[in-house]
Scaffold this motif. Structure first.
Motif, PDB file in Angstrom:
ATOM      1  N   SER A  37      -2.567   8.124   7.235  1.00  0.00           N
ATOM      2  CA  SER A  37      -3.945   7.198   6.748  1.00  0.00           C
ATOM      3  C   SER A  37      -3.477   6.507   7.306  1.00  0.00           C
ATOM      4  O   SER A  37      -3.066   5.506   8.019  1.00  0.00           O
ATOM      5  CB  SER A  37      -3.342   6.937   4.784  1.00  0.00           C
ATOM      6  OG  SER A  37      -2.068   6.160   4.573  1.00  0.00           O
ATOM      7  N   THR A  56       2.926   1.404  -3.334  1.00  0.00           N
ATOM      8  CA  THR A  56       1.292   2.055  -4.025  1.00  0.00           C
ATOM      9  C   THR A  56       1.048   3.308  -4.314  1.00  0.00           C
ATOM     10  O   THR A  56      -0.106   4.173  -5.821  1.00  0.00           O
ATOM     11  CB  THR A  56       0.603   0.833  -5.127  1.00  0.00           C
ATOM     12  OG1 THR A  56      -0.503   0.348  -3.899  1.00  0.00           O
ATOM     13  CG2 THR A  56       1.575  -0.440  -4.993  1.00  0.00           C
ATOM     14  N   TYR A 107      -1.167   4.026  -1.818  1.00  0.00           N
ATOM     15  CA  TYR A 107      -2.294   3.828  -1.566  1.00  0.00           C
ATOM     16  C   TYR A 107      -2.206   3.948   0.559  1.00  0.00           C
ATOM     17  O   TYR A 107      -3.488   3.952   0.598  1.00  0.00           O
ATOM     18  CB  TYR A 107      -3.265   2.845  -1.436  1.00  0.00           C
ATOM     19  CG  TYR A 107      -3.865   2.684  -2.623  1.00  0.00           C
ATOM     20  CD1 TYR A 107      -4.704   2.976  -3.687  1.00  0.00           C
ATOM     21  CD2 TYR A 107      -2.616   2.460  -3.761  1.00  0.00           C
ATOM     22  CE1 TYR A 107      -4.827   2.811  -4.917  1.00  0.00           C
ATOM     23  CE2 TYR A 107      -3.581   1.824  -5.484  1.00  0.00           C
ATOM     24  CZ  TYR A 107      -4.618   2.456  -5.709  1.00  0.00           C
ATOM     25  OH  TYR A 107      -4.521   2.196  -6.684  1.00  0.00           O
ATOM     26  N   LEU A 137       1.008  -1.396  -0.041  1.00  0.00           N
ATOM     27  CA  LEU A 137       0.154   0.015   0.071  1.00  0.00           C
ATOM     28  C   LEU A 137       0.185   1.180   0.081  1.00  0.00           C
ATOM     29  O   LEU A 137       0.717   1.574  -0.430  1.00  0.00           O
ATOM     30  CB  LEU A 137      -0.675   0.183   0.944  1.00  0.00           C
ATOM     31  CG  LEU A 137      -1.875  -0.999   1.202  1.00  0.00           C
ATOM     32  CD1 LEU A 137      -3.301  -0.956   2.259  1.00  0.00           C
ATOM     33  CD2 LEU A 137      -3.153  -1.112  -0.069  1.00  0.00           C
TER      34      LEU A 137
END
Length: 258
Positions: A184, A177, A179, A174
């Motif tokens: 987060s 990439t 994300y 994650l």
């Protein structure tokens, strides 16, 4: 007390301490609800982890319990707060106004604003380290009093579940990439997992140095490096992942041969 006497005695100590600190808070005109928040945020998690360690006699399970509590904190914060980064920026602004001279506020504000997206991850990591170190010191103290040498054996045998490595791999994917940007949930969980494996790595290093009869200066050097060069924490965590995986594989091979 919880490690030695059990859950009931431990909660009695918490209640007694809570009442005493609340009375002292009222005497000096401090909001007593702060003490309740402190008990819920610090004492109860320590009590829960102590019960896990007492029942299981396994420091790996205790670390997983501490990680689970901090994971719950991460999830609850993101569920209750729409913009966690904005909340931290507000807290930073309040802190700068109250604790820093006016001439230095602008410079620090720029630094702290850039760090705001990572503040919740830092808070989660700090809470986790506080929980685990508290329990390890308590367990060491208990061993000194009632079971000399027991802490060393328990710490050397520290093992984390293999499935945690799968969680690390998912978080790495994650992050790579894009994300899992700063602020987060995925990045905060990734940071938490790094610190979870930090203790596995430290246990493996202690076991390796003891097994090869190396000087204790190696351990001192590693802990000093952790203070001077915090990036080494990632290296120790990676060593912990490898240590956990290799040991599990070795144990499985021994079982097959038997």
């Amino acid at each position: 007390v919880t490690l030695r006497k059990g859950a009931v005695n431990g909660i009695q100590v918490i209640i007694g301490s809570l009442v005493l600190t609340a009375v002292l808070a009222l005497a000096v005109k401090i909001n007593p609800y702060i003490m309740i928040a402190f008990a819920i945020g610090i004492w109860i998690p320590v009590w829960c982890c102590a019960n896990v360690l007492r029942i299981s006699e396994n420091q790996g399970y205790m670390i997983v319990a501490a990680g689970s509590i901090v994971l719950l904190y991460i999830v609850l914060v993101h569920l209750m707060v729409a913009d966690v980064t904005a909340l931290w920026r507000q807290w930073i602004a309040v802190w700068l106004e109250q604790a820093v001279k006016a001439g230095k506020q602008d410079q620090l504000r720029e630094i702290m604003d850039s760090a705001a997206p990572l503040m919740n991850a830092i808070m989660a990591a700090g809470l986790f380290v506080s929980l685990v170190v508290t329990l390890l010191i308590s367990r060491w103290w208990q061993a000194c009093l009632f079971n000399p040498g027991g802490f060393k054996m328990e710490f050397y045998s520290l093992r984390l579940p293999r499935w945690l490595i799968a969680a690390v791999v998912i978080c790495v994917i994650l992050v790579v990439t894009g994300y899992a940007p700063p602020g987060s949930v995925a990045l905060e969980i990734f940071v938490l997992l790094i610190f979870v494996y930090l203790f596995q790595g430290l246990a493996g290093i202690h076991r390796l140095i003891a097994g090869r009869n190396l000087a204790t200066g190696w351990l001192v050097g590693i802990y000093i490096l952790m203070l001077i060069v915090p990036q080494i924490i990632l290296f120790i965590a990676c060593f912990g992942m490898a240590d956990s995986w290799i040991i599990k594989q070795g144990q499985s091979g021994q079982n097959d041969n038997s």
